[in-house]
Design a protein around this motif. Structure first.
Motif, PDB file in Angstrom:
ATOM      1  N   PHE A  21      37.224  41.532  45.257  1.00 46.23           N
ATOM      2  CA  PHE A  21      38.051  42.484  44.527  1.00 46.23           C
ATOM      3  C   PHE A  21      37.957  42.221  43.021  1.00 46.23           C
ATOM      4  O   PHE A  21      37.758  43.143  42.234  1.00 46.23           O
ATOM      5  CB  PHE A  21      39.503  42.383  44.991  1.00 46.23           C
ATOM      6  N   LEU A  22      38.091  40.965  42.636  1.00 42.37           N
ATOM      7  CA  LEU A  22      38.102  40.609  41.214  1.00 42.37           C
ATOM      8  C   LEU A  22      36.791  40.919  40.501  1.00 42.37           C
ATOM      9  O   LEU A  22      36.800  41.272  39.329  1.00 42.37           O
ATOM     10  CB  LEU A  22      38.439  39.130  41.031  1.00 42.37           C
ATOM     11  N   ILE A  23      35.660  40.772  41.185  1.00 38.61           N
ATOM     12  CA  ILE A  23      34.377  40.997  40.501  1.00 38.61           C
ATOM     13  C   ILE A  23      33.927  42.448  40.556  1.00 38.61           C
ATOM     14  O   ILE A  23      32.901  42.792  39.989  1.00 38.61           O
ATOM     15  CB  ILE A  23      33.259  40.075  41.030  1.00 38.61           C
ATOM     16  N   ASP A  24      34.690  43.301  41.212  1.00 45.39           N
ATOM     17  CA  ASP A  24      34.344  44.722  41.290  1.00 45.39           C
ATOM     18  C   ASP A  24      35.133  45.483  40.230  1.00 45.39           C
ATOM     19  O   ASP A  24      36.324  45.745  40.398  1.00 45.39           O
ATOM     20  CB  ASP A  24      34.671  45.263  42.684  1.00 45.39           C
ATOM     21  N   PRO A  25      34.509  45.838  39.107  1.00 44.58           N
ATOM     22  CA  PRO A  25      35.252  46.515  38.047  1.00 44.58           C
ATOM     23  C   PRO A  25      35.844  47.852  38.484  1.00 44.58           C
ATOM     24  O   PRO A  25      36.837  48.294  37.928  1.00 44.58           O
ATOM     25  CB  PRO A  25      34.216  46.694  36.933  1.00 44.58           C
ATOM     26  N   ASN A  26      35.256  48.488  39.504  1.00 44.41           N
ATOM     27  CA  ASN A  26      35.789  49.757  39.985  1.00 44.41           C
ATOM     28  C   ASN A  26      37.151  49.597  40.658  1.00 44.41           C
ATOM     29  O   ASN A  26      37.918  50.549  40.733  1.00 44.41           O
ATOM     30  CB  ASN A  26      34.805  50.414  40.953  1.00 44.41           C
ATOM     31  N   ARG A  27      37.447  48.406  41.142  1.00 46.35           N
ATOM     32  CA  ARG A  27      38.759  48.141  41.749  1.00 46.35           C
ATOM     33  C   ARG A  27      39.677  47.397  40.787  1.00 46.35           C
ATOM     34  O   ARG A  27      40.878  47.629  40.761  1.00 46.35           O
ATOM     35  CB  ARG A  27      38.597  47.342  43.052  1.00 46.35           C
ATOM     36  N   PHE A  28      39.105  46.506  39.977  1.00 46.17           N
ATOM     37  CA  PHE A  28      39.896  45.670  39.082  1.00 46.17           C
ATOM     38  C   PHE A  28      40.319  46.407  37.810  1.00 46.17           C
ATOM     39  O   PHE A  28      41.482  46.385  37.416  1.00 46.17           O
ATOM     40  CB  PHE A  28      39.083  44.414  38.731  1.00 46.17           C
ATOM     41  N   ASN A 155      31.451  50.262  44.014  1.00 46.72           N
ATOM     42  CA  ASN A 155      30.083  50.517  44.440  1.00 46.72           C
ATOM     43  C   ASN A 155      29.639  49.450  45.415  1.00 46.72           C
ATOM     44  O   ASN A 155      30.227  48.386  45.512  1.00 46.72           O
ATOM     45  CB  ASN A 155      29.145  50.469  43.225  1.00 46.72           C
ATOM     46  N   ALA A 156      28.556  49.706  46.111  1.00 47.02           N
ATOM     47  CA  ALA A 156      27.993  48.705  47.002  1.00 47.02           C
ATOM     48  C   ALA A 156      27.545  47.511  46.172  1.00 47.02           C
ATOM     49  O   ALA A 156      27.041  47.653  45.071  1.00 47.02           O
ATOM     50  CB  ALA A 156      26.795  49.293  47.751  1.00 47.02           C
ATOM     51  N   ALA A 157      27.717  46.329  46.714  1.00 44.94           N
ATOM     52  CA  ALA A 157      27.333  45.118  45.989  1.00 44.94           C
ATOM     53  C   ALA A 157      25.863  44.817  46.256  1.00 44.94           C
ATOM     54  O   ALA A 157      25.336  45.108  47.326  1.00 44.94           O
ATOM     55  CB  ALA A 157      28.197  43.948  46.438  1.00 44.94           C
ATOM     56  N   ASN A 158      25.213  44.223  45.273  1.00 39.50           N
ATOM     57  CA  ASN A 158      23.839  43.803  45.474  1.00 39.50           C
ATOM     58  C   ASN A 158      23.827  42.407  46.098  1.00 39.50           C
ATOM     59  O   ASN A 158      24.861  41.867  46.449  1.00 39.50           O
ATOM     60  CB  ASN A 158      23.059  43.872  44.158  1.00 39.50           C
ATOM     61  N   SER A 159      22.662  41.797  46.196  1.00 39.07           N
ATOM     62  CA  SER A 159      22.556  40.510  46.873  1.00 39.07           C
ATOM     63  C   SER A 159      23.301  39.388  46.163  1.00 39.07           C
ATOM     64  O   SER A 159      23.588  38.368  46.768  1.00 39.07           O
ATOM     65  CB  SER A 159      21.079  40.125  47.048  1.00 39.07           C
ATOM     66  N   THR A 160      23.607  39.541  44.876  1.00 37.99           N
ATOM     67  CA  THR A 160      24.349  38.506  44.164  1.00 37.99           C
ATOM     68  C   THR A 160      25.847  38.641  44.401  1.00 37.99           C
ATOM     69  O   THR A 160      26.616  37.787  44.005  1.00 37.99           O
ATOM     70  CB  THR A 160      24.112  38.594  42.644  1.00 37.99           C
ATOM     71  N   GLY A 161      26.269  39.756  45.015  1.00 37.23           N
ATOM     72  CA  GLY A 161      27.690  39.986  45.221  1.00 37.23           C
ATOM     73  C   GLY A 161      28.312  40.792  44.101  1.00 37.23           C
ATOM     74  O   GLY A 161      29.469  41.146  44.154  1.00 37.23           O
ATOM     75  N   PHE A 162      27.531  41.130  43.053  1.00 40.02           N
ATOM     76  CA  PHE A 162      28.067  41.901  41.942  1.00 40.02           C
ATOM     77  C   PHE A 162      27.873  43.378  42.212  1.00 40.02           C
ATOM     78  O   PHE A 162      26.854  43.789  42.750  1.00 40.02           O
ATOM     79  CB  PHE A 162      27.364  41.533  40.631  1.00 40.02           C
ATOM     80  N   PRO A 163      28.842  44.209  41.815  1.00 37.11           N
ATOM     81  CA  PRO A 163      28.682  45.647  41.995  1.00 37.11           C
ATOM     82  C   PRO A 163      27.549  46.168  41.110  1.00 37.11           C
ATOM     83  O   PRO A 163      27.254  45.597  40.074  1.00 37.11           O
ATOM     84  CB  PRO A 163      30.030  46.210  41.550  1.00 37.11           C
ATOM     85  N   THR A 164      26.906  47.233  41.557  1.00 42.86           N
ATOM     86  CA  THR A 164      25.821  47.817  40.790  1.00 42.86           C
ATOM     87  C   THR A 164      26.071  49.300  40.582  1.00 42.86           C
ATOM     88  O   THR A 164      26.903  49.898  41.234  1.00 42.86           O
ATOM     89  CB  THR A 164      24.478  47.640  41.522  1.00 42.86           C
ATOM     90  N   GLY A 165      25.321  49.902  39.680  1.00 39.59           N
ATOM     91  CA  GLY A 165      25.427  51.339  39.458  1.00 39.59           C
ATOM     92  C   GLY A 165      26.269  51.648  38.245  1.00 39.59           C
ATOM     93  O   GLY A 165      26.839  50.783  37.614  1.00 39.59           O
ATOM     94  N   SER A 166      26.360  52.923  37.927  1.00 38.35           N
ATOM     95  CA  SER A 166      27.140  53.369  36.790  1.00 38.35           C
ATOM     96  C   SER A 166      28.065  54.477  37.236  1.00 38.35           C
ATOM     97  O   SER A 166      27.631  55.417  37.882  1.00 38.35           O
ATOM     98  CB  SER A 166      26.203  53.876  35.697  1.00 38.35           C
ATOM     99  N   THR A 167      29.342  54.336  36.938  1.00 34.27           N
ATOM    100  CA  THR A 167      30.305  55.345  37.353  1.00 34.27           C
ATOM    101  C   THR A 167      31.282  55.609  36.244  1.00 34.27           C
ATOM    102  O   THR A 167      31.427  54.828  35.325  1.00 34.27           O
ATOM    103  CB  THR A 167      31.114  54.878  38.580  1.00 34.27           C
TER     104      THR A 167
END
Length: 194
Positions: A21-28, A155-167
């Motif tokens: 949750f914390l590393i996903d800027p779309n939720r945080f 967004n879906a997370a990549n293999s590092t666990g960080f969210p990717t994409g632009s929204t």
């Protein structure tokens, strides 16, 4: 002018879920007081637009944020830079996670460094406002992480666990409504009454 904050709280979620949750800027990011929008640049960088109102200085600020440190599922640290008419701000926020009582203890600390004319124009109002906004963020975070279902807005997370994409995310409608930062009344900033 430096303003420092810290505290801790407990949520009934495992550290892995809290970390995600914390590393996903779309939720945080939508939990930030006076949140307007979010633009995700890459896996660790994003820009948040927030409303600003201190004394007679009003407008919006774009704050460029970076997930500067991420250790799954133990800690996440953000660093950011932004500007508003009359000043600049440098931010850090650190979240340390540990297993506690069938959930997660979140120990948090943050610092805001404020530079420029803003400190002389609204100096005495900045610290109470900063503390109130930090508490609003933490209250929103606590509410989101104790809800039965954590919103899956990101967004879906990549293999590092960080969210990717632009929204572009619309303003949040969380249970913890952002406080007004219109500080024409100094007591409003400190939570006091006349």
């Amino acid at each position: 002018m430096a303003i420092k904050f810290n505290g801790e709280f407990h949520v009934p979620r495992p550290p892995e879920e809290v970390y995600d949750f914390l590393i996903d800027p779309n939720r945080f990011a939508p939990l930030l007081p006076e949140f307007q929008s979010l633009s995700v640049e890459d896996a660790t960088r994003f820009t948040v637009k927030v409303n600003v109102g201190v004394s007679h200085i009003k407008g919006a600020a774009n704050v460029k944020m970076e997930l500067a440190r991420a250790e799954r599922p133990k800690s996440a640290q953000y660093k950011g830079q932004g500007s508003v008419a009359g000043g600049n701000v440098s931010l850090t926020a650190l979240f340390d996670l540990s297993v506690a009582d069938g959930g997660t203890k979140i120990a948090w600390q943050g610092e805001a460094q404020i530079f420029g004319r803003l400190t002389s124009l609204a100096g005495g109002l900045l610290e109470p406002l900063g503390r109130k906004n930090a508490q609003t963020l933490i209250d929103g975070l606590r509410a989101a992480l104790t809800a039965e279902n954590i919103p899956a807005v990101g967004n879906a997370a990549n293999s590092t666990g960080f969210p990717t994409g632009s929204t572009e995310s619309p303003a949040s409608t969380t249970d913890s409504a952002p406080i007004s930062t219109n500080l024409m009344n100094p007591e409003a900033a400190s939570g006091g009454e006349k």
